[in-house]
Design a protein around this motif. Structure first.
Motif, PDB file in Angstrom:
ATOM      1  N   SER A  73       0.797  -1.224   0.000  1.00 29.15           N
ATOM      2  CA  SER A  73       0.000   0.000   0.000  1.00 29.15           C
ATOM      3  C   SER A  73       0.833   1.281   0.000  1.00 29.15           C
ATOM      4  O   SER A  73       0.275   2.371  -0.109  1.00 29.15           O
ATOM      5  CB  SER A  73      -0.955   0.008   1.200  1.00 29.15           C
ATOM      6  N   THR A  74       2.144   1.176   0.090  1.00 30.10           N
ATOM      7  CA  THR A  74       3.014   2.352   0.086  1.00 30.10           C
ATOM      8  C   THR A  74       3.327   2.757  -1.344  1.00 30.10           C
ATOM      9  O   THR A  74       3.675   1.910  -2.178  1.00 30.10           O
ATOM     10  CB  THR A  74       4.323   2.064   0.856  1.00 30.10           C
TER      11      THR A  74
ATOM     12  N   LYS B 240       2.381   2.751  10.427  1.00 28.04           N
ATOM     13  CA  LYS B 240       2.275   2.676   8.967  1.00 28.04           C
ATOM     14  C   LYS B 240       0.974   2.028   8.493  1.00 28.04           C
ATOM     15  O   LYS B 240       0.600   2.171   7.328  1.00 28.04           O
ATOM     16  CB  LYS B 240       3.457   1.881   8.397  1.00 28.04           C
TER      17      LYS B 240
ATOM     18  N   PRO C 186      -3.150   1.438   8.215  1.00 26.11           N
ATOM     19  CA  PRO C 186      -4.370   2.233   8.387  1.00 26.11           C
ATOM     20  C   PRO C 186      -5.030   1.896   9.723  1.00 26.11           C
ATOM     21  O   PRO C 186      -4.847   0.802  10.264  1.00 26.11           O
ATOM     22  CB  PRO C 186      -5.238   1.806   7.198  1.00 26.11           C
ATOM     23  N   VAL C 187      -5.791   2.831  10.246  1.00 25.80           N
ATOM     24  CA  VAL C 187      -6.359   2.701  11.595  1.00 25.80           C
ATOM     25  C   VAL C 187      -7.131   1.398  11.764  1.00 25.80           C
ATOM     26  O   VAL C 187      -7.026   0.730  12.797  1.00 25.80           O
ATOM     27  CB  VAL C 187      -7.258   3.916  11.918  1.00 25.80           C
ATOM     28  N   HIS C 188      -7.922   0.997  10.753  1.00 20.27           N
ATOM     29  CA  HIS C 188      -8.764  -0.186  10.923  1.00 20.27           C
ATOM     30  C   HIS C 188      -7.963  -1.491  11.007  1.00 20.27           C
ATOM     31  O   HIS C 188      -8.515  -2.543  11.333  1.00 20.27           O
ATOM     32  CB  HIS C 188      -9.811  -0.264   9.803  1.00 20.27           C
TER      33      HIS C 188
ATOM     34  N   ARG D 231      -4.729  -1.494  12.649  1.00 21.45           N
ATOM     35  CA  ARG D 231      -3.685  -1.351  13.674  1.00 21.45           C
ATOM     36  C   ARG D 231      -3.865  -2.269  14.864  1.00 21.45           C
ATOM     37  O   ARG D 231      -2.897  -2.731  15.448  1.00 21.45           O
ATOM     38  CB  ARG D 231      -3.639   0.101  14.176  1.00 21.45           C
TER      39      ARG D 231
END
Length: 201
Positions: free
Chosen positions: A139-140, A187, A189-191, A193
């Motif tokens: 995703s980077t 790094k 996304p919140v969902h 982590r």
């Protein structure tokens, strides 16, 4: 070169068309990746896609073969490795996946099919450390990821690196494999982590 450690998921969630095409060659920045045998670099990678993306890929070219709910692309990525697309019933729903399979191994496609079903049938959403790292890499954006250069010792060359913002210290390249748990969480996304740790198969 970072060889693929068997069959493994490289992206969490359902990839849209843009993400799918980016992940078809997640290793495009690796210098000299076509020197020698690049099979281990690609074979075993898989991720979920949507029905629209699955059908789009089916219509691009006549498939190399169709076996039930699977089909293989006619164009090979490298050597005997090509894209295989799966439509699998998991928990009473049809879901769609892309995987790179080494067709020189007659059991590879079926092994991947079984591995995808086993991974996606886990009752609790969870991720291994390796899945977290692969998701970060997938995703980077290319501008913020790369490979260690030739100025490093031989053992460190061609390792995957991520640009990491270090606050007042500024940004620095860090080895993907050496990220701490805190850096990995930052790094993701919140969902993703705070998902529990999964046991690697």
């Amino acid at each position: 070169m970072n060889p693929s450690p068997a069959i493994h998921k490289v992206f969490q969630g359902v990839a849209d068309r843009h993400q799918m095409f980016r992940m078809f060659d997640r290793h495009s920045q690796l210098p000299n990746r076509w020197e020698g045998n690049a099979t281990s670099l690609y074979a075993g990678e898989w991720f979920e896609i949507g029905e629209t993306e699955h059908d789009y890929m089916f219509e691009i070219l006549p498939p190399l073969w169709i076996r039930g709910s699977m089909f293989a692309m006619r164009e090979f990525m490298t050597g005997s490795v090509t894209s295989v697309f799966f439509a699998l019933r998991i928990d009473e729903a049809i879901r769609y996946f892309h995987g790179y399979c080494d067709l020189s191994d007659k059991a590879f496609v079926e092994t991947m099919r079984v591995a995808i079903i086993e991974r996606e049938c886990r009752p609790v959403r969870a991720m291994t450390r390796e899945e977290r790292l692969e998701h970060i890499w997938s995703s980077t954006a290319d501008a913020y990821r790369g490979y260690a250069g030739g100025c490093l010792p031989e053992v460190a060359r061609a390792k995957r690196t991520i640009l990491f913002y270090g606050g007042k210290a500024g940004s620095a390249l860090k080895s993907l494999d050496d990220l701490t748990d805190e850096e990995i969480a930052a790094k993701l996304p919140v969902h993703l982590r705070y998902l529990p740790d999964a046991v690697a198969a």
